[in-house]
Write a protein that holds these residues in place. Structure first.
Motif, PDB file in Angstrom:
ATOM      1  N   GLU A  44      56.554  34.396  36.815  1.00 19.96           N
ATOM      2  CA  GLU A  44      56.463  35.782  37.521  1.00 19.96           C
ATOM      3  C   GLU A  44      55.369  35.795  38.418  1.00 19.96           C
ATOM      4  N   ARG A  45      55.548  36.825  39.343  1.00 20.21           N
ATOM      5  CA  ARG A  45      54.508  37.063  40.399  1.00 20.21           C
ATOM      6  C   ARG A  45      53.342  37.782  39.708  1.00 20.21           C
ATOM      7  N   GLU A  46      52.094  37.453  40.007  1.00 21.23           N
ATOM      8  CA  GLU A  46      50.889  37.936  39.183  1.00 21.23           C
ATOM      9  C   GLU A  46      49.975  38.439  40.192  1.00 21.23           C
ATOM     10  N   GLY A  47      49.222  39.705  39.868  1.00 22.56           N
ATOM     11  CA  GLY A  47      48.259  39.754  40.733  1.00 22.56           C
ATOM     12  C   GLY A  47      46.886  39.088  40.695  1.00 22.56           C
ATOM     13  N   VAL A  48      46.166  38.839  41.867  1.00 15.73           N
ATOM     14  CA  VAL A  48      44.925  38.043  41.951  1.00 15.73           C
ATOM     15  C   VAL A  48      44.020  38.882  42.480  1.00 15.73           C
ATOM     16  N   ALA A  49      44.016  39.866  43.279  1.00 15.96           N
ATOM     17  CA  ALA A  49      42.846  40.552  43.713  1.00 15.96           C
ATOM     18  C   ALA A  49      43.278  41.768  44.407  1.00 15.96           C
ATOM     19  N   SER A  50      42.601  42.591  44.450  1.00 19.16           N
ATOM     20  CA  SER A  50      43.051  43.903  45.011  1.00 19.16           C
ATOM     21  C   SER A  50      41.594  44.649  45.655  1.00 19.16           C
ATOM     22  N   ILE A  51      41.977  45.621  46.728  1.00 15.30           N
ATOM     23  CA  ILE A  51      40.841  46.541  47.300  1.00 15.30           C
ATOM     24  C   ILE A  51      41.554  47.723  47.871  1.00 15.30           C
ATOM     25  N   ASP A  52      40.873  48.801  47.354  1.00 16.18           N
ATOM     26  CA  ASP A  52      41.334  50.155  47.780  1.00 16.18           C
ATOM     27  C   ASP A  52      40.517  50.559  49.118  1.00 16.18           C
ATOM     28  N   ARG A  53      40.814  51.711  49.384  1.00 14.03           N
ATOM     29  CA  ARG A  53      40.624  52.354  50.721  1.00 14.03           C
ATOM     30  C   ARG A  53      38.925  52.219  50.892  1.00 14.03           C
ATOM     31  N   GLY A  54      38.296  52.332  49.784  1.00 15.74           N
ATOM     32  CA  GLY A  54      36.791  52.604  49.624  1.00 15.74           C
ATOM     33  C   GLY A  54      36.331  51.335  49.690  1.00 15.74           C
ATOM     34  N   ASP A  55      36.763  50.335  49.592  1.00 10.34           N
ATOM     35  CA  ASP A  55      36.537  48.898  49.355  1.00 10.34           C
ATOM     36  C   ASP A  55      36.064  48.476  47.838  1.00 10.34           C
ATOM     37  N   GLY A  56      36.728  49.432  47.010  1.00  9.65           N
ATOM     38  CA  GLY A  56      36.632  48.965  45.756  1.00  9.65           C
ATOM     39  C   GLY A  56      37.416  47.918  45.353  1.00  9.65           C
ATOM     40  N   ARG A  58      39.261  44.628  42.550  1.00  8.93           N
ATOM     41  CA  ARG A  58      39.796  44.409  41.092  1.00  8.93           C
ATOM     42  C   ARG A  58      40.207  43.101  41.293  1.00  8.93           C
ATOM     43  N   TYR A  59      39.892  42.117  40.225  1.00  5.44           N
ATOM     44  CA  TYR A  59      40.399  40.720  40.122  1.00  5.44           C
ATOM     45  C   TYR A  59      41.062  40.351  38.766  1.00  5.44           C
ATOM     46  N   ALA A  60      41.783  39.527  38.755  1.00  2.51           N
ATOM     47  CA  ALA A  60      42.320  39.019  37.680  1.00  2.51           C
ATOM     48  C   ALA A  60      41.262  37.951  37.032  1.00  2.51           C
ATOM     49  N   ASP A  61      41.223  37.924  35.553  1.00  2.00           N
ATOM     50  CA  ASP A  61      40.184  37.257  35.029  1.00  2.00           C
ATOM     51  C   ASP A  61      40.287  35.985  35.413  1.00  2.00           C
ATOM     52  N   SER A  62      41.325  35.310  35.614  1.00  2.00           N
ATOM     53  CA  SER A  62      41.403  33.969  36.090  1.00  2.00           C
ATOM     54  C   SER A  62      40.851  33.408  37.157  1.00  2.00           C
ATOM     55  N   VAL A  63      40.489  34.632  38.285  1.00  3.04           N
ATOM     56  CA  VAL A  63      39.808  34.126  39.504  1.00  3.04           C
ATOM     57  C   VAL A  63      38.508  34.877  39.585  1.00  3.04           C
ATOM     58  N   LYS A  64      38.110  35.613  38.645  1.00  7.10           N
ATOM     59  CA  LYS A  64      36.725  36.192  38.809  1.00  7.10           C
ATOM     60  C   LYS A  64      35.576  35.127  38.918  1.00  7.10           C
TER      61      LYS A  64
END
Length: 124
Positions: A44-56, A58-64
């Motif tokens: 399945e498709r999985e999240g790797v990393a994301s960034i919000d409009r304030g540059d916050g 978030r990372y998947a544990d596997s890539v931190k």
């Protein structure tokens, strides 16, 4: 609505680095939260990393500690710096956008706009 185009994928040996880019067009880039996702064959498709409009971020544990997401609002571009790559990082990588969000979501279901993907292959 925003259009997304990824680039920067390729083949690399384990321990190497790649930087993915995602160019956005068609709408005001700063309105969107952005994310990187990946999908390996049969998975399945999985999240790797994301960034919000304030540059916050978030990372998947596997890539931190190995991957870094960033955005350049002046260039309407999202980046993913990938270091210490492992064979298990092999996948098609996609960037995605979510309109007017205030939190770095990491589930594919939370994003409505997607690029075509760029392949990353890591050999041992």
């Amino acid at each position: 609505q925003v259009q997304l185009a990824e680039s920067g994928g390729g083949s690399v040996q384990a321990g190497g680095s790649l930087r993915l880019s995602c160019a956005a067009s068609g709408d005001t880039y700063t309105y969107y939260c952005m994310g990187w996702f990946r999908q390996a064959p049969g998975k399945e498709r999985e999240g790797v990393a994301s960034i919000d409009r304030g540059d916050g971020t978030r990372y998947a544990d596997s890539v931190k500690g190995r991957f870094t997401i960033s955005r350049d609002n002046a260039k309407n571009t999202l980046y993913l710096q990938m270091n210490s790559l492992k064979p298990e990082d092999t996948a098609m990588y996609y960037c995605a956008a979510r309109f007017l969000c205030a939190y770095p979501y990491l589930s594919p279901a939370d994003f409505g706009y997607w690029g075509q993907g760029t392949q990353v292959t890591v050999s041992s």
